[in-house]
Design a protein around this motif. Structure first.
Motif, PDB file in Angstrom:
ATOM      1  N   UNK A 441      57.996  50.254  -3.324  1.00  0.00           N
ATOM      2  CA  UNK A 441      58.353  49.413  -2.186  1.00  0.00           C
ATOM      3  C   UNK A 441      57.126  48.797  -1.525  1.00  0.00           C
ATOM      4  N   UNK A 442      57.384  47.755  -0.759  1.00  0.00           N
ATOM      5  CA  UNK A 442      56.307  47.143   0.024  1.00  0.00           C
ATOM      6  C   UNK A 442      55.709  48.169   0.971  1.00  0.00           C
ATOM      7  N   UNK A 443      56.524  49.045   1.547  1.00  0.00           N
ATOM      8  CA  UNK A 443      56.010  50.081   2.446  1.00  0.00           C
ATOM      9  C   UNK A 443      54.981  50.963   1.746  1.00  0.00           C
ATOM     10  N   UNK A 444      55.217  51.275   0.478  1.00  0.00           N
ATOM     11  CA  UNK A 444      54.268  52.110  -0.262  1.00  0.00           C
ATOM     12  C   UNK A 444      52.989  51.347  -0.607  1.00  0.00           C
ATOM     13  N   UNK A 445      53.087  50.033  -0.734  1.00  0.00           N
ATOM     14  CA  UNK A 445      51.871  49.230  -0.881  1.00  0.00           C
ATOM     15  C   UNK A 445      51.085  49.269   0.422  1.00  0.00           C
ATOM     16  N   UNK A 446      51.790  49.076   1.529  1.00  0.00           N
ATOM     17  CA  UNK A 446      51.153  48.979   2.834  1.00  0.00           C
ATOM     18  C   UNK A 446      50.533  50.303   3.265  1.00  0.00           C
TER      19      UNK A 446
END
Length: 718
Positions: A441-446
């Motif tokens: 997810x984008x959250x895990x990238x961030x």
């Protein structure tokens, strides 16, 4: 002195603290206190809280951060427990392992990390005590605010054992504040920073700003606009920034500055701004040294370069990495960082503006210094009411990426439209990039967990100004609150955050909180429907972005025109970003690209973002595209009408002053939602040649009427 004069003086003094006295003697509110109102709890809850937290103690009161944590608890608890039965009084002990009493407890503070906290009850000197502890003073401060948040949510649990730490390292506000106190895309008055009076005079409002941010775990603020002025790097203005830093420091907030790339040239210090010129690098190193001498904990620089006319390293045929790394070397000896924005677009890629950031930054993956983080907007265009997640997320595994969202509502109706933005941000953070398979997810990238990055961050473009209510409207405060909570934990549910905010800001009464939360949760979708339904984007009027302008087609560059984005003609509407068009879908991982490229799987939300669709093609609803668009516009207006009715039913449950302001803004929103609906249908109907479905109300005026509307003095446009 006559009693009337004394009453006016007291009222004036109370006005500064956000407490108003109405002529009838009742307490009024103007929103200044935000979610830190600390009103008396129901008697049973107050008594239970007093029994466990009647006094506050610390062995580290000489530490400035612990001191403000103690002060906040002592400020809040007497009011929260004012309805408590007498004779009760539990204790709170707050601090770090530097406190002998806390050290003796051998708490499992590894669970708190560097900035987190632990809250639990323990035996201290033979007395049952509520302990709030962190490994560092700032963690204890965050714990104090978390405890106060819990106390205002209802009865405390019988057993408290909380351990939290932030998922994201840099939790930033970006102020687009100019040195003359105007605010680009700001809709809440002048800049909070009174530059003219600094550094000799500060405003107590700065402390309340710091309190509010610390209550959310926000730990950094960029003081000036990304469209920066070179003056910010002069000794005079650095001294002003240093004074602000002194005020914010005890609250765990570091100060950062936006840097204009051409500053040394414009200040006539160097002949060039080429990042590979030794004289340029030396100037920036000396400037960094100068800043750190007066701001020892200075966070670093934010840079907007080679975008919208701003200068940058590409002016010298250098890359973004060349520029970022030169500045990073200047601040690295001091522990500073560089946040380099990926928001770039220019006429060099007229095919599809949305592709440019990926095209420029993807080849630079792994070439940035280890104290550089690339700041990427949530979507590839520009903070639209709905965008698919930016294709750079998941595409630069060797480079830390921080997400940039817009708390200020540049494209969502400014301060007068109610639009709770947590669902929008959650939609992006939950999106799956498939960078390393399902669940990427984008959250895990961030938060760095996908690729193991330690330098992580979120940035929110602030809408905080000189208005007494800080944000231009009461409900816009919820977006500031939600941003801070999601920067701490990107997985927090938007509805949970909305309930927290409503209970603290208005009343803990479920009869108010639940309907208000439902209203907030549906508000952003309403805005999408009456402004940019079905994946449309950038239909706003020129420059100020206020109101509809889908017909605009005469601006100098193609990508400045709304017609560039919707591409409506007599056959259909939408931007073809599949392989038959710009092929922007190819910038996503294959599973995502396939989903967006297929009409059967893209979904209605992003349909016209990725596809040019015929007016008479059938939608999943069974309606034609034109009929579906009309239904969406009508649905958006109907939703706002419903919000007006809902608020009328709720407003008597809170103070009159805030209730009336909210009601008046909802009337504005209703009128402007109708404006958006009527103007858009008048235009798209003229392009498509399709009549309105039977029974649908026609626009109130003809298309020429809407085209003639002008707003030369709209706020926030600089």
């Amino acid at each position: 002195m006559r009693s009337g004069s004394w009453t006016r003086i007291v009222a004036a003094l109370l006005l500064f603290t956000g407490i108003l006295v109405r002529p009838d003697g009742a307490r009024a509110e103007d929103g200044y206190e935000l979610w830190q109102r600390y009103r008396a709890l129901p008697a049973a809850d107050a008594s239970a809280l007093a029994a466990r937290a009647g006094s506050v103690e610390s062995d580290e009161a000489s530490n400035p951060t612990i001191a403000v944590a103690v002060a906040e608890l002592r400020r809040a608890l007497p009011t929260l427990t004012s309805g408590a039965a007498t004779g009760q009084g539990g204790a709170i002990l707050i601090g770090t392992p530097a406190s002998p009493r806390i050290a003796a407890l051998r708490l499992p503070l590894s669970r708190a990390g560097e900035e987190g906290f632990l809250i639990r009850e323990a035996d201290v000197g033979g007395r049952r005590t509520l302990v709030i502890a962190g490994n560092r003073p700032v963690g204890a401060l965050y714990g104090a605010f978390h405890f106060l948040r819990l106390a205002q949510q209802g009865p405390l649990p019988a057993r408290i054992d909380v351990a939290e730490q932030p998922r994201v390292k840099l939790r930033m506000l970006n102020h687009w504040d100019n040195l003359d106190r105007t605010v680009e895309r700001g809709f809440s008055g002048q800049s909070i920073w009174d530059w003219w009076k600094l550094p000799n005079a500060t405003d107590p409002r700065y402390i309340d700003y710091a309190r509010a941010n610390a209550s959310l775990g926000i730990n950094g603020t960029v003081l000036n606009n990304v469209n920066a002025k070179p003056d910010m790097m002069t000794a005079e203005w650095i001294a002003k920034a240093a004074k602000v830093a002194d005020v914010l420091r005890p609250y765990g907030i570091k100060v950062y500055l936006s840097a204009r790339w051409s500053t040394p040239v414009e200040l006539k210090q160097t002949a060039t701004a080429d990042p590979l010129d030794p004289a340029v690098a030396a100037w920036w190193k000396a400037k960094a040294d100068e800043i750190y001498r007066v701001i020892p904990d200075f966070g670093g620089f934010l840079v907007k370069a080679n975008s919208e006319g701003q200068p940058g390293p590409q002016d010298y045929k250098r890359t973004h990495a060349d520029g970022a790394n030169m500045l990073a070397a200047a601040v690295k000896p001091h522990g500073g960082i560089v946040m380099w924005r990926a928001f770039v677009y220019s006429e060099v890629d007229p095919e599809d503006r949305g592709k440019q950031a990926y095209s420029e930054f993807k080849p630079l993956d792994g070439k940035f210094a280890d104290n550089v983080v690339v700041q990427v907007k949530n979507g590839a265009i520009d903070f639209q009411p709905r965008e698919p997640f930016h294709p750079l997320f998941g595409a630069m595994p060797k480079t830390p990426l921080m997400i940039e969202v817009q708390i200020t509502k540049e494209y969502l109706g400014f301060a007068t439209h109610l639009a709770y933005l947590a669902p929008m941000w959650s939609e992006v953070l939950e999106a799956d990039t498939y960078a390393k398979g399902r669940g990427s997810t984008v959250a895990k990238v961030v938060d760095g967990s996908l690729e193991g990055h330690e330098l992580t961050g979120m940035a929110g473009v602030a809408n905080i100004g000189s208005d007494r209510n800080w944000s231009g409207s009461i409900f816009d405060q919820a977006n500031w609150y939600a941003y801070g909570r999601m920067a701490w934990n990107p997985d927090l549910a938007p509805a949970t955050i909305a309930r927290e905010w409503a209970r603290q800001t208005f009343t803990p009464d479920p009869a108010f909180v639940e309907p208000a939360t439902a209203m907030m949760m549906g508000s952003r979708q309403a805005v999408v429907d009456y402004m940019t339904p079905l994946g449309l984007a950038h239909l706003m009027a020129t420059g100020h972005h206020y109101g509809p302008g889908p017909w605009v087609s005469d601006l100098a560059r193609p990508e400045w025109n709304p017609t560039y984005y919707h591409r409506a003609d007599k056959n259909g509407i939408g931007f073809d970003r599949t392989k038959t068009g710009s092929n922007a879908v190819a910038q996503y991982a294959p599973p995502v690209a396939r989903r967006f490229a297929d009409r059967r799987t893209v979904g209605d939300d992003f349909l016209l973002w990725f596809h040019h669709v015929g007016w008479d093609e059938r939608m999943a609803s069974g309606r034609t595209l034109w009929e579906e668009m009309v239904a969406r516009y009508d649905g958006g207006v109907a939703a706002v009408e419903g919000m007006n009715r809902q608020w009328a039913a709720l407003s008597s449950m809170i103070d009159t002053e805030r209730a009336e302001q909210i009601a008046s803004f909802l009337v504005i929103q209703k009128e402007e939602a109708i404006w958006w609906r009527d103007a858009s249908l008048a235009y798209f109907g003229s392009v498509s040649g399709r009549p309105l479905p039977q029974g649908v109300r026609p626009p109130a005026h003809d298309l020429d009427y809407y085209k003639a509307i002008r707003h030369p003095y709209a706020p926030g446009h600089h």
